[in-house]
Design an enzyme around this catalytic site. Structure first.
Site: not given
Ligand code: RIB
Length: 301
Positions: A15, A44, A141, A185, A247, A252-253
């Site tokens: 990221d 991950a 993904e 969500n 942030d 959610g992960d």
């Protein structure tokens, strides 16, 4: 893997994040703040969350033969994840470009690279792990035919199949009947059900529509409001912790990883959602994806 083991199959990204006052509109350039680079990818992030929060976790993904792939594998090993199923691809490792605004909202563009190369043959090669795990945790993904194949294989072997349907994309109807626990969500639930989702009442109706498609139980994550559990014709709302978010990336992960850990420990879905809400409340208070995921000792539950 043991029957208590959590197998995560999904994406691995690096990221690249910039904090800005406001997210750019189409055609606009905005000046941002500090640039940071860190470990990410929905798969991950969920694997690392489950591992840090006390799970017995194996992570299967595909990374490139490049410095990002090398760094990712070294990082997952350091985290204590079982990385024996990680595969190298000819394609470059996945990268995500992320902007985060002053309200902690983000916008993300993913260059999938090697994640898009996680093929059905790779799922076949991982069949032993898939058939032996207790919980299989998936996201969207990686290619959908591979997600479908893994879900079917795990379902037929009696594992609990958990799908976080992010990012939302067209799915074959067949997939839904293999999903024991669906964790969208509000936006994703609206996309998959074809119904508006704005509050608890509309989420309950949309959840019922998903159950009619074959999904078992649902937990609808509703951001700073909390999470709605829909099981056996009943629903229970678990409120979010009131915190100052900087942030929301990987919130959610973290929720999904934490949830699977609690379920693997035999907790009820309500207890599991409370644990997951506590974990994601910590994630939103720090910048970055895996950089912000808490450890079990950080949670007082
Ligand atoms: O869910 C957050 C993740 O989405 C980021 O870490 C980014 O890599 C994208 O996959």
């Amino acid at each position: 893997m043991s029957k208590k083991g959590i197998l995560v199959i999904g994406s691995s990204n690096t990221d690249m994040t910039v904090k800005t006052k406001a997210l750019p509109r189409p055609g606009e350039t905005v000046l941002g703040g500090v640039f940071t680079m860190g470990a990410g990818g929905k798969g991950a992030n969920q694997a690392v969350a489950a591992q840090r929060l006390g799970g017995n976790v194996k992570f299967i993904c595909k990374v490139g033969n490049d410095i990002f792939g090398d760094n990712s594998i070294a990082h997952y090993k350091k985290e204590g994840l079982d990385t024996a199923g990680i595969i190298r691809s000819e394609l470059p490792s996945g990268v995500a470009l992320i902007s985060v605004d002053e309200h902690a909202e983000n916008c993300i563009v993913v260059a999938s690279g090697a994640n898009g190369d996680l093929l059905e043959a790779d799922i076949d090669a991982s069949a032993k792990d898939i058939r032996e795990c207790g919980i299989l945790l998936l996201q969207l993904e990686t290619p959908i035919p591979s997600v479908l194949k893994a879900a079917k294989m795990a379902h037929e072997a009696g594992a609990t199949v958990v799908l976080n349907p992010a990012p939302a994309c067209p799915l074959p109807d067949e997939l839904f009947k293999y999903i024991d626990l669906f964790i969208p969500n509000e936006t994703e639930l609206s996309t998959f059900s074809g119904m508006p989702v704005e509050d608890v009442a509309s989420a309950e109706k949309a959840a019922a529509a998903m159950q009619a498609k074959g999904v078992g139980k649902l937990i609808v994550t509703m951001g700073s409001k909390g999470a709605l559990i829909c099981e056996d014709g009943r629903s229970v709302f678990v409120p979010a912790h009131k915190v100052k978010a900087v942030d929301t990336t990987a919130a959610g992960d973290t929720f999904c990883g934490a949830l699977c850990v609690a379920v693997s420990e035999g907790k009820s879905l309500k207890e599991a959602a409370e644990f997951a809400c506590a974990a994601s409340a910590l994630t939103v208070q720090k910048m970055g994806a895996q950089n912000s995921i808490p450890f079990r000792s950080d949670i007082n539950l």
